[in-house]
Scaffold this motif. Structure first.
Motif, mmCIF file in Angstrom:
data_model
loop_
_atom_site.group_PDB
_atom_site.id
_atom_site.type_symbol
_atom_site.label_atom_id
_atom_site.label_comp_id
_atom_site.label_asym_id
_atom_site.label_seq_id
_atom_site.Cartn_x
_atom_site.Cartn_y
_atom_site.Cartn_z
ATOM 1 N N CYS A 13 0.921 -1.300 -0.075
ATOM 2 C CA CYS A 13 -0.032 0.065 -0.044
ATOM 3 C C CYS A 13 0.829 1.265 -0.073
ATOM 4 C CB CYS A 13 -0.864 -0.110 1.366
ATOM 5 S SG CYS A 13 -2.165 -1.340 1.297
ATOM 6 N N LEU A 14 0.674 2.061 -1.060
ATOM 7 C CA LEU A 14 1.677 3.200 -1.366
ATOM 8 C C LEU A 14 1.377 4.338 -0.337
ATOM 9 C CD1 LEU A 14 4.574 3.972 -2.676
ATOM 10 C CD2 LEU A 14 2.891 4.512 -4.658
ATOM 11 N N GLY A 15 -0.079 4.755 -0.607
ATOM 12 C CA GLY A 15 -0.452 6.065 0.116
ATOM 13 C C GLY A 15 -1.876 6.358 -0.527
ATOM 14 N N ASP A 16 -2.359 7.234 -0.079
ATOM 15 C CA ASP A 16 -3.681 8.102 -0.387
ATOM 16 C C ASP A 16 -3.532 8.419 -1.808
ATOM 17 O OD1 ASP A 16 -6.557 9.064 0.703
ATOM 18 O OD2 ASP A 16 -5.392 10.474 -0.854
ATOM 19 N N GLU A 17 -4.474 8.150 -2.710
ATOM 20 C CA GLU A 17 -4.136 8.529 -4.287
ATOM 21 C C GLU A 17 -4.321 9.887 -4.402
ATOM 22 O OE1 GLU A 17 -7.429 5.823 -4.033
ATOM 23 O OE2 GLU A 17 -7.870 6.434 -6.005
ATOM 24 N N GLY A 58 6.224 2.196 5.596
ATOM 25 C CA GLY A 58 6.598 1.030 5.429
ATOM 26 C C GLY A 58 7.856 0.723 4.763
ATOM 27 N N ALA A 59 8.090 -0.391 4.440
ATOM 28 C CA ALA A 59 9.508 -0.579 3.727
ATOM 29 C C ALA A 59 9.809 0.097 2.709
ATOM 30 C CB ALA A 59 9.550 -2.280 3.425
ATOM 31 N N ILE A 60 8.466 0.121 1.748
ATOM 32 C CA ILE A 60 8.963 0.923 0.135
ATOM 33 C C ILE A 60 9.210 2.231 0.500
ATOM 34 C CG2 ILE A 60 6.467 1.394 -0.097
ATOM 35 C CD1 ILE A 60 6.976 0.755 -2.950
ATOM 36 N N HIS A 61 8.395 2.936 1.692
ATOM 37 C CA HIS A 61 8.765 4.383 2.038
ATOM 38 C C HIS A 61 10.253 4.557 2.452
ATOM 39 C CE1 HIS A 61 4.458 3.663 2.461
ATOM 40 N NE2 HIS A 61 4.497 4.521 1.545
ATOM 41 N N GLN A 62 10.509 3.409 3.387
ATOM 42 C CA GLN A 62 11.906 3.741 3.982
ATOM 43 C C GLN A 62 12.855 3.578 2.751
ATOM 44 O OE1 GLN A 62 12.276 4.669 6.851
ATOM 45 N NE2 GLN A 62 10.352 4.412 7.460
ATOM 46 N N ALA A 63 12.805 2.606 1.692
ATOM 47 C CA ALA A 63 13.535 2.603 0.484
ATOM 48 C C ALA A 63 13.555 4.077 -0.110
ATOM 49 C CB ALA A 63 13.289 1.404 -0.171
ATOM 50 N N LEU A 64 12.493 4.288 -0.291
ATOM 51 C CA LEU A 64 12.322 5.723 -1.266
ATOM 52 C C LEU A 64 13.042 6.803 -0.171
ATOM 53 C CD1 LEU A 64 8.642 6.347 -2.439
ATOM 54 C CD2 LEU A 64 10.780 6.676 -3.594
ATOM 55 N N ALA A 120 16.199 -0.226 3.983
ATOM 56 C CA ALA A 120 15.731 -0.159 2.653
ATOM 57 C C ALA A 120 16.008 -1.636 2.065
ATOM 58 C CB ALA A 120 16.596 0.712 1.835
ATOM 59 N N GLY A 121 16.586 -2.591 2.723
ATOM 60 C CA GLY A 121 16.809 -3.831 2.344
ATOM 61 C C GLY A 121 15.450 -4.645 2.598
ATOM 62 N N SER A 122 14.624 -4.136 3.494
ATOM 63 C CA SER A 122 13.301 -5.040 3.629
ATOM 64 C C SER A 122 12.605 -5.049 2.173
ATOM 65 C CB SER A 122 12.608 -4.320 4.752
ATOM 66 O OG SER A 122 13.334 -4.274 5.720
#
Lengths: 373, 323
Positions: free
Chosen positions: A184-188, A197-203, A315-317
């Motif tokens: 889930c990326l976020g509110d559209e 979450g993990a993708i946001h930490q990577a970003l 980010a490695g998650s």
């Protein structure tokens, strides 16, 4: 308006939008939220109500899924047992780097306790277990909407814990629906993220220019959905009866984004908005094969550099999944929805989430933001 | 071997390392390392060469210059241009004894380049210096020298010389690299087919201007920016990674070269690291190894060589030569 829905995990990334969707539904009389008891309970309740609704239809009760009785007092437990029609179990520890034992306590034993509670509900129509597409672990190719008999290799202990929890739910003698959510990326519309979450930490680390390389294979795709899509699907699923075990992928499926397109989109946006990127000084990470990335990881480990160790852990998650390209089947999820899932324009969602994250320095919002019900 | 009069190449190359050496355990015991000796050993470091009073930096530069001129077969009067090139600001000033009567202001004008011209009797040479490119300063000097030779046909030979030493007692580790003192000299000549200049590419990123403040960002930027530079350099010259016959390494962290070779797609066995493990010498690494590569004579004529380095500032530089 008749159902009483018990929700666990309401303070997580999905919680507030899910509660908003449930309260929007005419079929829901009351939403009972099990919020972890503790010294900050009042504050969490206040924040949640401020975000979602001050309506009396939203009821918060103190409890904890890691306790066998859910931490509910006897009278409260008895009352809820008689009132609850649907259980949506979304509570989970989603920090991939958490020790396996702690993940097991929350994600597996917590599920066992919520199942035990649900088993005592005479009116129970559905136990909706919010799982993750990550349970596919290192499988590649098309991932079917079914329980896999054979255990797979997992990228991290989080995936294993959710897979084990699915097995528990599937074995329960009650109407169970398993909703495996994609990332889930976020509110559209706003890019708002309730919990990074993990993708946001990577970003976050990529944007700071601290990620020199990302492991991926040719054809890697990233399955992303807007948080609202997941919330709307679960709210609708809560109203749809389930007769036999049902597993659904709430995912982009064959519309998942090629990883290179995602990187290109993010980089183009960063080059318009973020100093350093805007002037073309920061180069995007290089996409590398698994062996090269392992060499980099080994080099970081040998150096003992604490910042890079943290970046890699954080980010490695997200990264390892890119090495196992897969497409999630979404037939059952779409059948329940009544057509293709209403995915947002992923490019605009990515841009908005980046803007939101940068404006908050990728920290959890300090002040609750209203979700309109 | 014939050469085109407009070809520019490196006719002489020489590097000098001081004999005094300290191994990692000694450096650690003296408090000069920030990482453990084990970690640095895993990165391929064994020791640092350290300049001492018996062999001062100016003498090292002088010896390097003499050796490069000898390699090129040049007499002092044949040098048209002298380019001094050092990474550290202090290295641009003569390192010999101070004069009691000079005063602080006048001390600041005692240039290494002028001293060297005088010491080598390069009486026909025009003297200048290149600075502020960190470990890429010698690359920039070669580029300046070539540009002068091409722009001014009556100039034929440019001698580029640099020396960099750390102050006594200074830490010997920079961003996971063990640093040695060294000098090097390169003669750039027109009408020279040896190490013929094929191309050069540099990316300068002022965003990383302050290494003390953005060390991690520099470490992270190293690989993607290096790949961009090398990719662009090869593309500009219509070359594929497999067309490069040898990559002349620097003395930085071995694992970084292993990774970089994979990133740019050049077969790993084409990396020439040379035998001595002198660590990182700031400006001299590539030329110490290039000198060794030439001396070994194991590479055939016509081979394409790639030299790459990074310098604080920050600049990423790639140089393409034909052996």
């Amino acid at each position: 308006m008749s159902r009483t829905v018990l929700v666990t995990g309401a303070s997580g990334a999905l919680g507030p939008p899910l509660l908003a969707e449930l309260l929007r539904s005419d079929g829901t009389a009351r939403v009972v939220v099990l919020l972890r008891a503790g010294p900050r309970w009042d504050r969490r309740v206040h924040e949640l109500r401020a975000q979602v609704s001050r309506s009396g239809r939203l009821v918060c009760v103190a409890g904890d899924v890691v306790r066998s009785d859910l931490g509910l007092g006897g009278s409260m437990r008895d009352r809820l047992l008689q009132e609850v029609d649907v259980v949506i179990h979304a509570a989970a520890n989603t920090r991939f780097s958490t020790p396996a034992g702690d993940l097991h306590d929350v994600n597996v034993e917590g599920t066992r306790h919520v199942l035990a509670f649900a088993r005592g509900c005479p009116r129970l129509e559905q136990f909706l277990f919010v799982s993750t597409t990550c349970v596919a672990g290192t499988r590649i190719g098309v991932i079917a909407e079914r329980l896999e008999d054979q255990p797979v290799a997992f990228v991290n202990p989080y995936e294993r814990s959710k897979w084990e929890a699915e097995r528990l739910a599937a074995a329960a003698d009650m109407p169970v629906r398993i909703a495996r959510l994609s990332t889930c990326l976020g509110d559209e519309r706003t890019g708002h993220v309730h919990r990074f979450g993990a993708i946001h930490q990577a970003l976050r680390w990529v944007i700071r220019g601290l990620v020199p390389m990302v492991p991926a294979v040719e054809g890697s795709r990233v399955d992303l959905i807007a948080t609202g899509v997941a919330a709307r699907w679960i709210a609708r699923a809560a109203e749809c009866p389930v007769h036999a075990l049902e597993v659904c992928h709430v995912a982009a499926g064959d519309r998942a984004i090629p990883f290179r397109d995602l990187v290109d989109c993010a980089v183009a946006h960063l080059r318009e908005t973020v100093p350093g990127w805007r002037s073309g000084q920061i180069e995007p990470p290089v996409i590398v094969d698994a062996d090269t990335f392992r060499m980099f990881e080994r080099s970081v480990a040998q150096s003992g550099d604490p910042l890079f160790a943290h970046v890699l852990e954080s980010a490695g998650s997200f990264f390892p999944a890119l090495l196992y390209p897969k497409v999630y089947q979404t037939v059952q999820a779409e059948a329940l929805w009544g057509g293709p899932l209403p995915l947002s324009d992923w490019r605009s969602t990515v841009r908005r989430v980046i803007d939101f994250g940068c404006s908050r320095h990728w920290r959890r919002p300090r002040h609750a933001e209203l979700i309109h019900v | 071997m014939t050469s085109n009069p407009d070809d520019v190449g490196l006719s002489g190359v020489a590097g000098i390392l001081p004999e005094r050496q300290h191994d990692l355990a000694e450096l650690a015991a003296a408090g000069l390392l920030s990482s453990s000796p084990q970690a640095l050993s895993a990165f391929g470091f064994e020791r640092a060469h350290v300049c001492d009073a018996g062999y001062p930096p100016a003498e090292m530069a002088l010896d390097a210059a003499r050796a490069a001129m000898s390699d090129a077969g040049l007499q002092p009067h044949e040098v048209d241009v002298l380019v001094w090139a050092s990474a550290r600001a202090e290295s641009h000033l003569w390192s010999g004894e101070t004069r009691a009567d000079a005063g602080e202001v006048m001390e600041g004008f005692r240039y290494s380049s002028a001293w060297l011209q005088n010491a080598l009797d390069l009486h026909n040479a025009e003297v200048m210096a290149v600075a502020q490119q960190g470990c890429a300063t010698m690359f920039a000097a070669l580029r300046v020298a070539r540009a002068i030779l091409l722009a001014e046909p009556d100039r034929r030979h440019a001698l580029c010389v640099g020396v960099d030493v750390l102050p006594p007692g200074a830490p010997r580790e920079i961003l996971y690299n063990v640093v040695s003192d060294a000098a090097c000299a390169v003669v750039v000549s027109r009408g020279c087919a040896a190490e013929k200049w094929l191309g050069y590419r540099q990316l300068s990123r002022g965003y990383y201007w302050d290494p003390a403040a953005c060390g991690p960002e520099i470490v992270a930027a190293y690989f993607p920016t290096a790949k961009v530079v090398i990719d662009q350099l090869l593309t500009e010259h219509g070359l594929r990674p497999c067309d490069i016959d040898a990559v002349v390494a620097t003395g930085v962290n071995r694992s970084s070269w292993d990774i970089l070779m994979r990133l740019v797609g050049i077969p790993e066995d084409r990396l020439f690291r040379g035998l001595p493990t002198f660590g990182h010498t700031m400006t001299s690494d590539s030329f110490l190894y290039l000198e060794e590569l030439r001396r070994l004579g194991q590479i055939r004529r016509g081979s394409r060589l790639l030299l790459f380095t990074y310098g604080f500032g920050s600049s990423w530089c790639g140089l393409l030569l034909e052996h």
